[in-house]
Each structure stands twice: as structure tokens, then as C-alpha cells.
Write a protein that holds these residues in place. Structure first.
Motif, PDB file in Angstrom:
ATOM      1  N   GLN A 138       1.012  -1.282   0.054  1.00  0.00           N
ATOM      2  CA  GLN A 138      -0.128   0.023  -0.009  1.00  0.00           C
ATOM      3  C   GLN A 138       0.870   1.431  -0.104  1.00  0.00           C
ATOM      4  O   GLN A 138       1.929   1.249   0.649  1.00  0.00           O
ATOM      5  CB  GLN A 138      -0.813  -0.089   1.342  1.00  0.00           C
ATOM      6  N   THR A 139       0.408   2.447  -0.783  1.00  0.00           N
ATOM      7  CA  THR A 139       1.271   3.541  -0.702  1.00  0.00           C
ATOM      8  C   THR A 139       1.489   3.987   0.807  1.00  0.00           C
ATOM      9  O   THR A 139       2.605   4.619   0.890  1.00  0.00           O
ATOM     10  CB  THR A 139       0.638   4.551  -1.729  1.00  0.00           C
ATOM     11  N   ASN A 140       0.598   3.915   1.680  1.00  0.00           N
ATOM     12  CA  ASN A 140       0.924   4.510   2.730  1.00  0.00           C
ATOM     13  C   ASN A 140       1.734   3.905   3.876  1.00  0.00           C
ATOM     14  O   ASN A 140       2.318   4.176   4.716  1.00  0.00           O
ATOM     15  CB  ASN A 140      -0.426   4.733   3.632  1.00  0.00           C
TER      16      ASN A 140
END
Ligand SMILES: *Cc1c(COP(=O)(O)O)cnc(C)c1O
Length: 238
Positions: free
Chosen positions: A95-97
Motif C-alpha cells: 500500500q502507498t501509505n
């Protein structure tokens, strides 16, 4: 060796499996007319207990693959400093986060599959002061439930990643579970060649010999080294 003892310690069966898999990799390289050192064994330690990791390290293994950032932190954060030549590779969806956490822990991220993630990894790399090493994951079977960029979009994502300053080293794939893997490995190799990419991460416990014939430089092996995992952890379920 310990394998001759009548009541072997838990780690010794893992050592024996490492010997067997390494021998099979060398045999497959020979059979394919390749040098015995051309293929890197990535030991996949997802869901494994600390004793299994310790047994693998004792068996001389240094390159490991993990599916999840958090589990990888639990597994490896305390070992990194003690094993300077450790190499950690992220082989599960990201996930990007979690990009910054992944860049902090992993040497290579094998699962770049979309421009937004390339942006996040590039930003994390800039903060860390280094070019992030990545592979582009290709969904060679165009399976809707599976991560990876579609084969026809792979060239564009490789270019995008390079333009953002990522060190794009190669490609990774997980062929459909119910099809012959060979054509998928061949497709991955073809996409790599036309993009000037050296690294091919392909082949798991069931098909790493085939993958080596098709040019794999990295094979990701879990159950053949550590025994069967819980069914819900197989990559096809992701
Ligand atoms: C779990 C996993 C592997 C290892 O699979 P085995 O069949 O146990 O060898 C390899 N690659 C990925 C992406 C995985 O998630």
C-alpha cells in the motif's frame, strides 16, 4: 551432520531441505546450460516462527522474501544489525501509505505494480537519500484477483519508474495456479529483454526448476524449505 542423528532438532530438517533445494537449483542450472551461481535462492519466511528463521540463517541463507511489511519488521528488525549481508525482498502487495516503512526495511521491492506506488516509493527514496531498488510485478495471466501490471502496460510502468528515479532492476510474476507456468515465464523474459532488464524473479516451490530453464535469476521458495503453510497464506488468495 545433524541429519544423521536419530532424533533431529527442529532446525536440522530445515538445513536438510536447504541442501536439497540448493542441489536442485544447481542441477537445473546445469540442465539449462547455465552457471551454478546464476540463480539466487530467495527463502520466503512469511508465517514462519523465529526458530525457522534462525535455522535458515544457520544454514547460510542470507536472501529472504516477505509478503507483509509489518510481519517482516517483526521477523527482521532485530536481526538486520547482526547480519550485515542480509538481503530482504518484499514479494507481497504494498500500500502507498506503507511505502516509507518498506523502503526503510527492504533492500528490494519486487511488487511495483502502479504509477501511484512508484510516486510513493520515489518520495520515500528521496527522503532516505537513495534510489529505491524495485522489480515490476507483471500479472502475466491477467487474473482479476491478482496484483501486478497487465503485460501490455508493463513497458510504460518500467519507463515511469525509471523517470521517477527508481532503480528498476527487473520483473516478477506469479503465474496462474491452474496453468502451465512455462509460457508465463517466457512472457516475463520477453518483456524484460525488450526493456533491458536483467532480473527475473519467477518460480516457487512447485516450479522453480521450470523457471530456471526460462531464465529466472531469483527463485522464491517457501514451503519446499520450511514445510507447508496455512492455506490462507498462498499467494493466489491475495
Ligand atoms: C508465498 C510466496 C512464495 C513461496 O511460495 P511456495 O509455494 O511456498 O514456495 C513465492 N512468491 C510469493 C509472491 C509468495 O507470496
Amino acid at each position: 551432520m545433524a541429519s544423521s542423528s536419530p532424533d533431529p532438532a527442529p532446525g536440522s530438517s530445515i538445513a536438510g531441505r536447504f541442501d536439497a533445494v540448493r542441489r536442485q537449483i544447481v542441477d537445473a542450472c546445469r540442465g539449462a546450460g547455465r552457471g551454478p551461481d546464476e540463480v539466487v535462492l530467495t527463502a520466503v519466511t512469511k508465517t514462519q516462527p523465529a526458530e525457522a528463521l534462525a535455522a535458515a540463517i544457520a544454514a547460510g541463507q542470507r536472501v529472504f522474501g516477505e509478503n507483509r511489511v509489518q510481519e517482516a519488521q517483526t521477523h527482521w528488525a532485530g536481526l538486520r544489525d547482526r547480519i550485515p549481508d542480509l538481503e530482504l525482498r518484499l514479494i507481497g502487495p504494498l500500500q502507498t501509505n506503507k511505502a516509507a516503512d518498506a523502503v526503510a526495511l527492504f533492500d528490494v521491492i519486487e511488487t511495483l505494480d502502479r504509477p501511484k506506488l512508484a510516486d510513493a516509493l520515489a518520495a520515500a527514496g528521496e527522503k532516505a537519500g537513495r534510489a529505491v531498488r524495485v522489480l515490476v510485478q507483471v500479472n502475466t495471466g491477467a487474473e482479476p484477483q491478482k496484483a501486478g501490471v497487465l503485460p501490455e502496460e508493463a513497458d510504460a510502468l518500467v519507463r515511469y519508474g525509471r523517470d521517477r528515479g527508481l532503480a528498476v532492476e527487473g520483473l516478477m510474476c506469479i503465474p496462474p495456479a491452474d496453468e502451465a507456468a512455462g509460457p508465463h515465464f517466457a512472457l516475463l523474459r520477453k518483456i524484460a529483454r525488450r526493456n533491458g532488464l536483467e532480473v527475473l524473479s519467477m518460480g516457487m516451490s512447485g516450479d522453480y526448476g521450470t523457471a530456471i530453464r526460462f531464465g529466472a535469476t531469483h527463485v522464491r521458495v517457501g514451503s519446499a524449505l520450511f514445510g507447508e503453510r496455512n492455506r490462507s497464506e498462498t499467494p493466489s488468495m491475495e
